[in-house]
Scaffold this active site. Structure first.
Site, PDB file in Angstrom:
ATOM      1  N   GLY A 178       0.787  -1.235   0.000  1.00  0.00           N
ATOM      2  CA  GLY A 178       0.000   0.000   0.000  1.00  0.00           C
ATOM      3  C   GLY A 178       0.816   1.279   0.000  1.00  0.00           C
ATOM      4  O   GLY A 178       0.335   2.321   0.455  1.00  0.00           O
ATOM      5  N   ASN A 197       1.499   3.008  -2.620  1.00  0.00           N
ATOM      6  CA  ASN A 197       0.775   3.927  -3.519  1.00  0.00           C
ATOM      7  C   ASN A 197      -0.462   4.498  -2.833  1.00  0.00           C
ATOM      8  O   ASN A 197      -0.808   5.658  -3.032  1.00  0.00           O
ATOM      9  CB  ASN A 197       0.410   3.236  -4.834  1.00  0.00           C
ATOM     10  CG  ASN A 197       1.577   3.220  -5.803  1.00  0.00           C
ATOM     11  OD1 ASN A 197       1.927   4.245  -6.366  1.00  0.00           O
ATOM     12  ND2 ASN A 197       2.213   2.065  -5.957  1.00  0.00           N
ATOM     13  N   ILE A 256      -7.256  -9.675 -11.188  1.00  0.00           N
ATOM     14  CA  ILE A 256      -8.010  -9.280 -12.386  1.00  0.00           C
ATOM     15  C   ILE A 256      -9.505  -9.311 -12.041  1.00  0.00           C
ATOM     16  O   ILE A 256      -9.960 -10.206 -11.334  1.00  0.00           O
ATOM     17  CB  ILE A 256      -7.741 -10.296 -13.532  1.00  0.00           C
ATOM     18  CG1 ILE A 256      -6.247 -10.374 -13.843  1.00  0.00           C
ATOM     19  CG2 ILE A 256      -8.570  -9.980 -14.769  1.00  0.00           C
ATOM     20  CD1 ILE A 256      -5.713  -9.286 -14.723  1.00  0.00           C
ATOM     21  N   ASN A 306      -5.359   2.903 -12.995  1.00  0.00           N
ATOM     22  CA  ASN A 306      -4.393   1.922 -12.487  1.00  0.00           C
ATOM     23  C   ASN A 306      -2.990   2.498 -12.587  1.00  0.00           C
ATOM     24  O   ASN A 306      -2.703   3.291 -13.486  1.00  0.00           O
ATOM     25  CB  ASN A 306      -4.474   0.649 -13.355  1.00  0.00           C
ATOM     26  CG  ASN A 306      -3.494  -0.421 -12.898  1.00  0.00           C
ATOM     27  OD1 ASN A 306      -3.370  -0.703 -11.697  1.00  0.00           O
ATOM     28  ND2 ASN A 306      -2.782  -1.034 -13.837  1.00  0.00           N
ATOM     29  N   HIS A 347       0.839   1.218 -13.194  1.00  0.00           N
ATOM     30  CA  HIS A 347       1.617   0.058 -13.628  1.00  0.00           C
ATOM     31  C   HIS A 347       3.105   0.437 -13.624  1.00  0.00           C
ATOM     32  O   HIS A 347       3.466   1.520 -14.123  1.00  0.00           O
ATOM     33  CB  HIS A 347       1.183  -0.390 -15.032  1.00  0.00           C
ATOM     34  CG  HIS A 347       1.917  -1.608 -15.471  1.00  0.00           C
ATOM     35  ND1 HIS A 347       1.601  -2.870 -15.014  1.00  0.00           N
ATOM     36  CD2 HIS A 347       2.994  -1.759 -16.274  1.00  0.00           C
ATOM     37  CE1 HIS A 347       2.435  -3.749 -15.539  1.00  0.00           C
ATOM     38  NE2 HIS A 347       3.299  -3.094 -16.303  1.00  0.00           N
ATOM     39  N   VAL A 369      -6.063  -6.021 -20.325  1.00  0.00           N
ATOM     40  CA  VAL A 369      -5.154  -5.828 -19.184  1.00  0.00           C
ATOM     41  C   VAL A 369      -4.055  -4.817 -19.556  1.00  0.00           C
ATOM     42  O   VAL A 369      -3.332  -5.012 -20.542  1.00  0.00           O
ATOM     43  CB  VAL A 369      -4.514  -7.178 -18.749  1.00  0.00           C
ATOM     44  CG1 VAL A 369      -3.556  -6.955 -17.589  1.00  0.00           C
ATOM     45  CG2 VAL A 369      -5.582  -8.189 -18.393  1.00  0.00           C
ATOM     46  N   ASP A 370      -3.982  -3.745 -18.800  1.00  0.00           N
ATOM     47  CA  ASP A 370      -3.013  -2.646 -19.030  1.00  0.00           C
ATOM     48  C   ASP A 370      -3.207  -1.976 -20.393  1.00  0.00           C
ATOM     49  O   ASP A 370      -2.272  -1.351 -20.920  1.00  0.00           O
ATOM     50  CB  ASP A 370      -1.555  -3.133 -18.892  1.00  0.00           C
ATOM     51  CG  ASP A 370      -1.252  -3.655 -17.488  1.00  0.00           C
ATOM     52  OD1 ASP A 370      -1.816  -3.118 -16.523  1.00  0.00           O
ATOM     53  OD2 ASP A 370      -0.457  -4.598 -17.367  1.00  0.00           O
ATOM     54  N   ALA A 373       8.621   7.756  -9.744  1.00  0.00           N
ATOM     55  CA  ALA A 373       7.536   7.831 -10.736  1.00  0.00           C
ATOM     56  C   ALA A 373       6.149   7.541 -10.139  1.00  0.00           C
ATOM     57  O   ALA A 373       5.279   8.409 -10.144  1.00  0.00           O
ATOM     58  CB  ALA A 373       7.835   6.873 -11.896  1.00  0.00           C
ATOM     59  N   GLU A 374       5.948   6.330  -9.603  1.00  0.00           N
ATOM     60  CA  GLU A 374       4.581   5.941  -9.219  1.00  0.00           C
ATOM     61  C   GLU A 374       3.942   6.894  -8.222  1.00  0.00           C
ATOM     62  O   GLU A 374       2.802   7.342  -8.417  1.00  0.00           O
ATOM     63  CB  GLU A 374       4.590   4.526  -8.610  1.00  0.00           C
ATOM     64  CG  GLU A 374       5.005   3.455  -9.581  1.00  0.00           C
ATOM     65  CD  GLU A 374       4.942   2.067  -8.977  1.00  0.00           C
ATOM     66  OE1 GLU A 374       4.003   1.761  -8.235  1.00  0.00           O
ATOM     67  OE2 GLU A 374       5.852   1.264  -9.264  1.00  0.00           O
TER      68      GLU A 374
END
Ligand code: GAR
Length: 200
Positions: free
Chosen positions: A13, A15, A96, A111, A113, A153-154, A183-184
């Protein structure tokens, strides 16, 4: 009116923490995190949510839904609606889902990634596996992508990307940490704010 944000997690967690912090410091100013849902009872992100006073729910595909992906999606969707969620954030959600949730929240699910899509993404590409693949290929630049979620997906529309350098001697763990920090944790809150501002 503030958009109501529901966050789905599976693990540490970090993010989610970035989102909680971004709400506190005004980077997210058009929305408010109203609930966190985890598909694992062991996810440390649940503790982060509780520490921030955010309601949590555990919904597991096998233990709670008999392994049925439609039932799993339906239960998550029900919880999101119960909490009157406008926007869903997949913040390290590694399962998923399909059907109900995608239809109900079309163009309102974001999302994060841990690569520059379309590299190192798609089914089976999540968490450390992504960084193992990037190092295995020998790329010198990787990064993260915040994107909308659709049935591929993505494969949904890209909102934000940020590049991160691969360095000599990187392990998947070291690279994962750098991609998160550089980045994230930066682009996910910005993408969430963008979505809060532009969704009706
Ligand atoms: C993050 O690196 C996130 O990008 C990744 O899982 C990690 C979760 O960490 N997600 C995916 O790979 C999705 N395909 P966190 O629980 O500390 O946020």
């Amino acid at each position: 009116m503030l958009k109501r944000i529901g966050v789905l997690i599976s693990g540490g967690g970090t993010n989610l923490q970035a989102l909680i912090d971004a709400e506190k410091n005004g980077i997210i100013k058009s929305g408010k995190i109203v609930c966190v849902c985890s598909n694992s009872a062991k996810a440390y992100g649940l503790t982060r949510a509780e520490n921030a006073g955010i309601p949590t729910r555990i919904i597991r595909k096998n233990a709670d839904c008999g392994g049925d992906i439609d039932e799993f999606s339906r239960k998550i969707c029900e919880y999101m609606k119960e909490m009157q969620v406008d926007i869903i954030v997949l913040a390290g959600f590694l399962a998923i889902f399909g059907g109900d949730l995608l239809r109900e929240y079309a163009d309102r699910i974001v999302n994060i990634h841990p690569s520059l899509i379309p590299s190192f993404c798609g089914e089976g590409m999540y968490g450390l596996k992504v960084h193992e693949a990037a190092l295995g290929y020998g790329v010198k630049v990787t990064g993260a992508t915040a994107h909308l979620v659709n049935e591929v997906v993505d494969g949904g529309r890209i909102l934000l990307q940020k590049a991160v350098c691969v360095e000599e001697g990187d392990t998947p763990e070291i690279l994962q940490k750098r991609v998160m920090e550089q980045a994230e944790w930066i682009i996910l809150p910005k993408a969430v704010e963008m979505l809060c501002q532009c969704s009706e």
